[in-house]
Design a protein around this motif. Structure first.
Motif, PDB file in Angstrom:
ATOM      1  N   UNK A 144      49.803 -51.746  -4.409  1.00  0.00           N
ATOM      2  CA  UNK A 144      48.635 -52.262  -5.102  1.00  0.00           C
ATOM      3  C   UNK A 144      47.472 -52.250  -4.123  1.00  0.00           C
ATOM      4  N   UNK A 145      46.328 -51.675  -4.522  1.00  0.00           N
ATOM      5  CA  UNK A 145      45.203 -51.662  -3.596  1.00  0.00           C
ATOM      6  C   UNK A 145      44.711 -53.075  -3.312  1.00  0.00           C
ATOM      7  N   UNK A 146      44.076 -53.244  -2.174  1.00  0.00           N
ATOM      8  CA  UNK A 146      43.622 -54.579  -1.794  1.00  0.00           C
ATOM      9  C   UNK A 146      42.511 -55.086  -2.709  1.00  0.00           C
ATOM     10  N   UNK A 147      41.631 -54.187  -3.161  1.00  0.00           N
ATOM     11  CA  UNK A 147      40.560 -54.584  -4.081  1.00  0.00           C
ATOM     12  C   UNK A 147      40.853 -53.966  -5.442  1.00  0.00           C
ATOM     13  N   UNK A 148      41.518 -54.698  -6.290  1.00  0.00           N
ATOM     14  CA  UNK A 148      41.955 -54.156  -7.591  1.00  0.00           C
ATOM     15  C   UNK A 148      40.789 -53.836  -8.507  1.00  0.00           C
ATOM     16  N   UNK A 149      39.766 -54.676  -8.500  1.00  0.00           N
ATOM     17  CA  UNK A 149      38.645 -54.463  -9.431  1.00  0.00           C
ATOM     18  C   UNK A 149      37.911 -53.168  -9.122  1.00  0.00           C
ATOM     19  N   UNK A 150      37.634 -52.920  -7.868  1.00  0.00           N
ATOM     20  CA  UNK A 150      36.921 -51.683  -7.528  1.00  0.00           C
ATOM     21  C   UNK A 150      37.809 -50.465  -7.760  1.00  0.00           C
ATOM     22  N   UNK A 151      39.118 -50.594  -7.516  1.00  0.00           N
ATOM     23  CA  UNK A 151      40.026 -49.479  -7.770  1.00  0.00           C
ATOM     24  C   UNK A 151      40.109 -49.170  -9.259  1.00  0.00           C
ATOM     25  N   UNK A 152      40.166 -50.213 -10.104  1.00  0.00           N
ATOM     26  CA  UNK A 152      40.208 -50.001 -11.557  1.00  0.00           C
ATOM     27  C   UNK A 152      38.903 -49.396 -12.044  1.00  0.00           C
ATOM     28  N   UNK A 153      37.788 -49.846 -11.494  1.00  0.00           N
ATOM     29  CA  UNK A 153      36.485 -49.303 -11.885  1.00  0.00           C
ATOM     30  C   UNK A 153      36.376 -47.830 -11.494  1.00  0.00           C
ATOM     31  N   UNK A 154      36.835 -47.505 -10.295  1.00  0.00           N
ATOM     32  CA  UNK A 154      36.811 -46.110  -9.843  1.00  0.00           C
ATOM     33  C   UNK A 154      37.710 -45.237 -10.720  1.00  0.00           C
ATOM     34  N   UNK A 155      38.869 -45.773 -11.124  1.00  0.00           N
ATOM     35  CA  UNK A 155      39.784 -45.015 -11.990  1.00  0.00           C
ATOM     36  C   UNK A 155      39.155 -44.781 -13.357  1.00  0.00           C
ATOM     37  N   UNK A 156      38.464 -45.800 -13.904  1.00  0.00           N
ATOM     38  CA  UNK A 156      37.798 -45.631 -15.205  1.00  0.00           C
ATOM     39  C   UNK A 156      36.692 -44.587 -15.131  1.00  0.00           C
ATOM     40  N   UNK A 157      35.925 -44.621 -14.052  1.00  0.00           N
ATOM     41  CA  UNK A 157      34.847 -43.638 -13.879  1.00  0.00           C
ATOM     42  C   UNK A 157      35.430 -42.230 -13.767  1.00  0.00           C
ATOM     43  N   UNK A 158      36.524 -42.083 -13.014  1.00  0.00           N
ATOM     44  CA  UNK A 158      37.160 -40.768 -12.869  1.00  0.00           C
ATOM     45  C   UNK A 158      37.706 -40.272 -14.207  1.00  0.00           C
ATOM     46  N   UNK A 159      38.320 -41.162 -14.999  1.00  0.00           N
ATOM     47  CA  UNK A 159      38.837 -40.762 -16.310  1.00  0.00           C
ATOM     48  C   UNK A 159      37.700 -40.372 -17.256  1.00  0.00           C
ATOM     49  N   UNK A 160      36.595 -41.123 -17.212  1.00  0.00           N
ATOM     50  CA  UNK A 160      35.471 -40.811 -18.076  1.00  0.00           C
ATOM     51  C   UNK A 160      34.868 -39.449 -17.738  1.00  0.00           C
ATOM     52  N   UNK A 161      34.703 -39.175 -16.448  1.00  0.00           N
ATOM     53  CA  UNK A 161      34.149 -37.867 -16.061  1.00  0.00           C
ATOM     54  C   UNK A 161      35.108 -36.745 -16.429  1.00  0.00           C
ATOM     55  N   UNK A 162      36.417 -36.989 -16.303  1.00  0.00           N
ATOM     56  CA  UNK A 162      37.398 -35.973 -16.702  1.00  0.00           C
ATOM     57  C   UNK A 162      37.332 -35.703 -18.204  1.00  0.00           C
ATOM     58  N   UNK A 163      37.233 -36.763 -19.016  1.00  0.00           N
ATOM     59  CA  UNK A 163      37.128 -36.588 -20.469  1.00  0.00           C
ATOM     60  C   UNK A 163      35.846 -35.859 -20.853  1.00  0.00           C
ATOM     61  N   UNK A 164      34.740 -36.201 -20.190  1.00  0.00           N
ATOM     62  CA  UNK A 164      33.471 -35.531 -20.480  1.00  0.00           C
ATOM     63  C   UNK A 164      33.535 -34.053 -20.120  1.00  0.00           C
ATOM     64  N   UNK A 165      34.165 -33.762 -18.980  1.00  0.00           N
ATOM     65  CA  UNK A 165      34.301 -32.362 -18.563  1.00  0.00           C
ATOM     66  C   UNK A 165      35.160 -31.584 -19.556  1.00  0.00           C
TER      67      UNK A 165
END
Length: 196
Positions: free
Chosen positions: A46-67
């Motif tokens: 589990x990453x030490x900062x869960x909120x920032x890791x979850x936010x980064x994962x959501x941003x990566x998924x959104x950019x992947x879906x848009x692409x």
């Protein structure tokens, strides 16, 4: 006793005579101890900062879906989702898009019949019954059209590729049920321009 006899091993006369030309002896560093190798490979579950890791994962998924969405609109197969890639899927898409499918207007007809039936149920019973009869007749016609589509598409795919890829026919059937303008990936062929 039970195996074949191994030839006796003769020791080399000089060090390095038994190695082929071009092979260097040793790896140039000591082998790490097991504890050191495991420590180097250890990562936190589990990453030490869960909120920032979850936010980064959501941003990566959104950019992947848009692409992927942009690639589906353009028809660029390299960035499409895996379910839309490959020559078999492209052939199925093009063949379904070229065909005039009765099933693609199934959902709009069902919606119109449902609205007519609900509106005229209290006012005029005959209109409601006619809408219901049209709905049943169109459902039977759509099922027959879907069966015809299934067998024709299967015959075309086998003729072109030799076998049917798993899920390809269902992929074509689901695509046929969608209204042409709302299909993703966007249709790349005109009506009756069947692929070869």
């Amino acid at each position: 006793m039970f195996g074949r006899q191994k030839p006796p091993v003769t020791p080399p006369t000089e060090p390095g005579d038994d190695l082929p030309v071009g092979i260097i002896e040793g790896k140039g560093r000591p082998t790490p101890r097991r504890k050191e190798a495991e420590a180097a490979n250890r990562r936190p579950l589990v990453p030490s900062d869960r909120q920032s890791a979850a936010k980064a994962a959501r941003v990566a998924q959104r950019t992947q879906r848009e692409r992927e969405y942009e690639a589906q609109k353009r028809g660029d197969e390299s960035a499409m989702p895996a379910r839309d890639r490959g020559p078999v899927r492209r052939f199925v898409r093009d063949w379904v898009d070229a065909r005039l499918n009765l099933v693609e207007v199934f959902l709009p007809i069902v919606l119109v019949c449902f609205v007519v039936q609900m509106t005229f149920m209290q006012i005029n019973a005959w209109a409601s019954l006619i809408a219901l009869a049209v709905l049943y007749a169109f459902t039977v016609a759509a099922i027959i059209d879907a069966i015809v589509l299934w067998f024709r598409l299967k015959r075309r795919v086998i003729a072109k590729f030799g076998e049917v890829q798993q899920g390809a026919l269902f992929y074509g059937l689901v695509r046929a049920f969608q209204v042409r303008r709302s299909r993703l990936p966007k249709p790349q062929v005109k009506r009756r321009a069947y692929p070869e």
